[in-house]
Every structure is written in structure tokens, then in C-alpha cells.
Enzyme design. Structure first.
Site, PDB file in Angstrom:
ATOM      1  N   LYS A  78       3.539   1.419  -3.816  1.00 19.38           N
ATOM      2  CA  LYS A  78       2.791   0.654  -4.821  1.00 19.38           C
ATOM      3  C   LYS A  78       3.781   0.459  -6.102  1.00 19.38           C
ATOM      4  O   LYS A  78       3.451  -0.157  -6.995  1.00 19.38           O
ATOM      5  CB  LYS A  78       1.270   1.232  -4.913  1.00 19.38           C
ATOM      6  CG  LYS A  78       0.310   0.561  -3.989  1.00 19.38           C
ATOM      7  CD  LYS A  78      -1.090   0.886  -4.388  1.00 19.38           C
ATOM      8  CE  LYS A  78      -2.076   0.407  -3.405  1.00 19.38           C
ATOM      9  NZ  LYS A  78      -3.286   0.749  -3.779  1.00 19.38           N
TER      10      LYS A  78
ATOM     11  N   THR B 178       0.937  -1.236  -0.161  1.00 18.48           N
ATOM     12  CA  THR B 178       0.103  -0.076  -0.098  1.00 18.48           C
ATOM     13  C   THR B 178       0.766   1.192   0.106  1.00 18.48           C
ATOM     14  O   THR B 178       2.122   1.177   0.087  1.00 18.48           O
ATOM     15  CB  THR B 178      -1.134  -0.189   1.328  1.00 18.48           C
ATOM     16  OG1 THR B 178      -1.749   1.039   0.959  1.00 18.48           O
ATOM     17  CG2 THR B 178      -0.289   0.035   2.549  1.00 18.48           C
TER      18      THR B 178
ATOM     19  N   ILE C  54     -15.045   5.533  -3.198  1.00 13.71           N
ATOM     20  CA  ILE C  54     -14.153   4.567  -2.658  1.00 13.71           C
ATOM     21  C   ILE C  54     -13.481   4.650  -1.494  1.00 13.71           C
ATOM     22  O   ILE C  54     -12.889   4.000  -0.619  1.00 13.71           O
ATOM     23  CB  ILE C  54     -12.849   4.052  -3.782  1.00 13.71           C
ATOM     24  CG1 ILE C  54     -12.024   5.474  -4.001  1.00 13.71           C
ATOM     25  CG2 ILE C  54     -13.449   3.906  -4.952  1.00 13.71           C
ATOM     26  CD1 ILE C  54     -10.738   4.893  -4.432  1.00 13.71           C
TER      27      ILE C  54
ATOM     28  N   ASP D  52      -6.859  -3.767  -7.376  1.00 12.39           N
ATOM     29  CA  ASP D  52      -7.832  -2.820  -6.914  1.00 12.39           C
ATOM     30  C   ASP D  52      -8.674  -2.530  -7.991  1.00 12.39           C
ATOM     31  O   ASP D  52     -10.066  -2.282  -7.962  1.00 12.39           O
ATOM     32  CB  ASP D  52      -6.851  -1.438  -6.805  1.00 12.39           C
ATOM     33  CG  ASP D  52      -6.151  -1.318  -5.578  1.00 12.39           C
ATOM     34  OD1 ASP D  52      -6.749  -1.862  -4.644  1.00 12.39           O
ATOM     35  OD2 ASP D  52      -5.212  -0.508  -5.582  1.00 12.39           O
TER      36      ASP D  52
ATOM     37  N   ASN E 118      -9.948  15.847 -12.535  1.00 14.43           N
ATOM     38  CA  ASN E 118      -9.003  15.555 -11.444  1.00 14.43           C
ATOM     39  C   ASN E 118      -8.430  17.454 -11.151  1.00 14.43           C
ATOM     40  O   ASN E 118      -8.551  18.022 -12.341  1.00 14.43           O
ATOM     41  CB  ASN E 118      -7.784  15.042 -11.671  1.00 14.43           C
ATOM     42  CG  ASN E 118      -6.642  14.782 -10.670  1.00 14.43           C
ATOM     43  OD1 ASN E 118      -7.364  14.140  -9.599  1.00 14.43           O
ATOM     44  ND2 ASN E 118      -5.619  14.731 -10.594  1.00 14.43           N
TER      45      ASN E 118
ATOM     46  N   ALA F 279      -6.915  11.245 -10.398  1.00 13.09           N
ATOM     47  CA  ALA F 279      -6.103  10.547 -11.511  1.00 13.09           C
ATOM     48  C   ALA F 279      -5.061   9.890 -10.499  1.00 13.09           C
ATOM     49  O   ALA F 279      -3.866  10.073 -11.119  1.00 13.09           O
ATOM     50  CB  ALA F 279      -5.662  11.643 -12.380  1.00 13.09           C
ATOM     51  N   GLY F 280      -5.137   9.555  -9.197  1.00 10.63           N
ATOM     52  CA  GLY F 280      -4.191   9.098  -8.511  1.00 10.63           C
ATOM     53  C   GLY F 280      -3.969   7.574  -8.655  1.00 10.63           C
ATOM     54  O   GLY F 280      -4.368   7.158  -9.861  1.00 10.63           O
TER      55      GLY F 280
END
Ligand code: NAP
Length: 290
Positions: free
Chosen positions: A67, A63, A211, A103, A149, A127-128
């Protein structure tokens, strides 16, 4: 636990808040598996990956902030993880450490419980890392995606890569969509009174997925409910991406409904420990299906 206990874990920093141990220890227990899942706060990623190799750790979740950096430290990458450019799962395959991304699968499964995706018009906010994974999933479902974004250049890059359209968050008001997904961190505690969008954009019948999972019932989802939208909270994606991880590690999908309930219980406990009692505002009491 004994000398034969298999070890799994999550590497991140910070990681003390992670709900992944709740997902996996509960699933291992239900499967009757002699396995444990721990949280590792990792600052030296290369050393930690060597630790997986040296200690024979069976599987690892990855995480923030590791990542992307982990890509170059693994032996192989699954095709989709390579395209997304982010790994959230590490597993052994034929003596090699392989990186995967679940994910996108978690997000698609969460959405597909409530709606059909094929060919739909989707507004994706963010846009992450998470938005990127979701965008790749939506591409596979041939959705028409509009990416918005705060940092326009990041939206433009992601949209160009996938043949999607992009815009600034400020211009989202002009759009009509079947599905709206918030993959920004807007609305996350302690800023849980915020929504990434004005309520007037939401329309009856629209599917709205947030999310963010802390709180579960975000301002965006509350607005969506009030406007007659179908809503999906962040726990759905979380539960499904964890279930896909188990499938990669063990070749067997766990009971997603049971994972969801474990997560809800853990979040209720977290709120009561923090002195913020469960209530309608922070997402409790909850129903399994809204
Ligand atoms: P990230 O890579 O850091 O991306 C953060 C995103 O949020 C970027 O698009 C960023 O825009 C945007 N953002 C942050 N603050 C903002 C603000 N004040 N106004 C407008 N936009 C803002 O993080 P991530 O990994 O993608 O995670 C995003 C959220 O998803 C987090 O809340 C995380 O907890 C959640 N998440 C949930 C799951 C799940 O399974 N449910 C999985 C992964 C992540 P800029 O590009 O302009 O900075």
C-alpha cells in the site's frame, strides 16, 4: 468470460485469503458487467504495476505489503491518498494510473450508519496503515481523537501530524469516549480470545467498532454487546471500502447490502471448510444489524 471481458484484481502478498474477489465479482455479476476480478500474489511490485499498464487491467486493489511502496510507481495520487501515504485502489484517469484510498471512506460510512461523527470524542486503537487512514477520515469530521498504540512513537507521530492526542495502550483506561475503534490486529484469529482493552472501559451507549473481521464477533464486540454498547463489525468497513472502489472504477456505487451478504456467506463457508463450524463464538449465526 470472453475476449471483451474487463479485468480487475488485487495485488498483495499473501493474498489467497483475500475477500476482495467476493466483493467485486458479486457486484459485477449483479450489475450485468462483463468483468472479472482476480487475486495476484505479487513479489515484484514494479513489474506488477507495469503489468497493469501493459495488459490494460481496468482497476486494481492494493493490499499488504504494497500500500505504501506503490505510491512512487503511479502517475498521480488523489489528494487524500497522498496525505494518508497509502493507496488501496488504482484506477485509470485520462491515460494515467492514479492511486486512491477508500479505507477511510469505508470506515466513516460504517460508523455513520450507527452514529453521528461530527465533534465526537473518539478513542482510536492502533497506528498502522488502517488506523492512519481512519484517523485522516476522523479529522475531516472534526472529531477529537485520542490515539493509543503499543508502539508509542508511532501513535505520537500520527497524533502530531493531525493535531490529535496520543497515549500508550496501557493508559487508555483513564479515558471517556463516545466512540471506540479497534484498528489493531488484536483479536484476530487465531488469537480471537484477546481484546485490546479491559471490558470495564466500555460504557452503555458507547459506539464500538472493530475493524478485525476474522472472527466477525470479536472479543471486544462481545464485551461491548454485554455492556450495552452499539457495535459495528469489521465487515461493514470492508463492504463499504469495496463499494467506494467500484464507484471509482465504474462511476457507479454498487448495492452495499448485497456485498455485505456475499461477504457473510463467504466467511461462513471459510469457517465450515476450515473445520471450525459456524457458532456464536466465531461470529455465526449472524444478524445483518447488531
Ligand atoms: P498494520 O499496519 O500491520 O498495523 C497493525 C496495528 O496493530 C499496529 O497498530 C500494531 O501496533 C497493532 N498490533 C499488532 N499486534 C499487536 C499486539 N499484540 N498488541 C497490541 N497492538 C498490536 O496493519 P493494518 O493494515 O493497519 O491492519 C490492522 C487490522 O485491521 C488487521 O486485523 C486487518 O485485517 C484489519 N483491517 C480491516 C479492514 C476492514 O476493511 N475491515 C481494512 C484494513 C485492515 P504496533 O505499531 O505497536 O506494531
Amino acid at each position: 468470460m470472453n475476449a471483451a471481458t474487463e479485468m480487475y484484481g488485487v495485488m498483495g502478498n499473501p493474498v489467497r485469503h483475500s475477500l476482495s474477489p467476493v466483493i467485486h465479482n458479486g457486484a459485477f455479476r449483479r450489475m450485468g458487467r462483463n468483468a472479472v476480478y482476480l487475486a495476484f500474489e505479487v513479489t515484484d511490485l514494479a513489474a506488477a504495476v507495469n503489468g497493469i499498464r501493459g495488459l490494460g487491467i481496468r482497476g486494481m486493489s492494493v493490499t499488504i505489503p504494497h500500500k505504501t511502496a506503490i505510491l512512487s510507481l503511479l502517475d498521480e495520487l488523489d489528494d487524500v491518498a497522498a496525505k494518508i501515504g497509502a493507496v488501496n485502489t488504482v484506477a485509470w484517469r485520462d491515460g494515467k494510473l492514479v492511486g486512491y484510498n477508500t479505507d477511510w471512506q469505508g470506515a466513516l460510512s460504517a460508523l455513520e450508519q450507527k452514529t453521528v461523527l461530527q465533534g465526537k470524542r473518539v478513542v482510536l486503537l492502533g497506528a498502522g496503515g488502517a488506523a492512519r487512514a481512519i484517523a485522516f477520515g476522523l479529522k475531516q469530521k472534526e472529531c477529537r481523537v485520542f490515539i493509543f498504540n503499543r508502539s508509542l512513537a508511532k501513535a505520537a507521530d500520527l497524533a502530531a501530524e493531525l493535531g490529535f492526542v496520543h497515549g500508550s495502550l496501557a493508559s487508555v483506561e483513564t479515558l471517556d469516549a463516545d466512540i471506540l475503534i479497534n484498528a489493531t490486529s488484536v483479536g484476530m484469529a487465531p488469537n480471537d480470545g484477546e481484546s485490546p482493552l479491559p471490558k470495564k472501559i466500555l460504557k452503555p451507549g458507547m459506539t464500538v467498532m472493530d475493524i478485525v473481521y476474522s472472527p466477525l464477533r470479536t472479543k471486544l464486540l462481545q464485551d461491548g454487546e454485554e455492556k450495552g454498547c452499539r457495535t459495528i463489525d469489521g465487515l461493514e468497513m470492508l463492504a463499504h471500502q469495496g463499494a467506494f472502489q467500484e464507484e471509482i472504477w465504474l462511476g457507479r456505487k454498487p448495492d452495499v447490502a448485497a456485498i455485505r451478504e456475499d461477504l457473510r456467506r463467504a466467511l461462513i463457508e471459510k469457517h465450515s471448510v476450515s473445520g471450525d463450524p459456524p457458532n456464536a463464538k466465531n461470529g455465526f449465526p449472524l444478524t445483518a444489524d447488531r
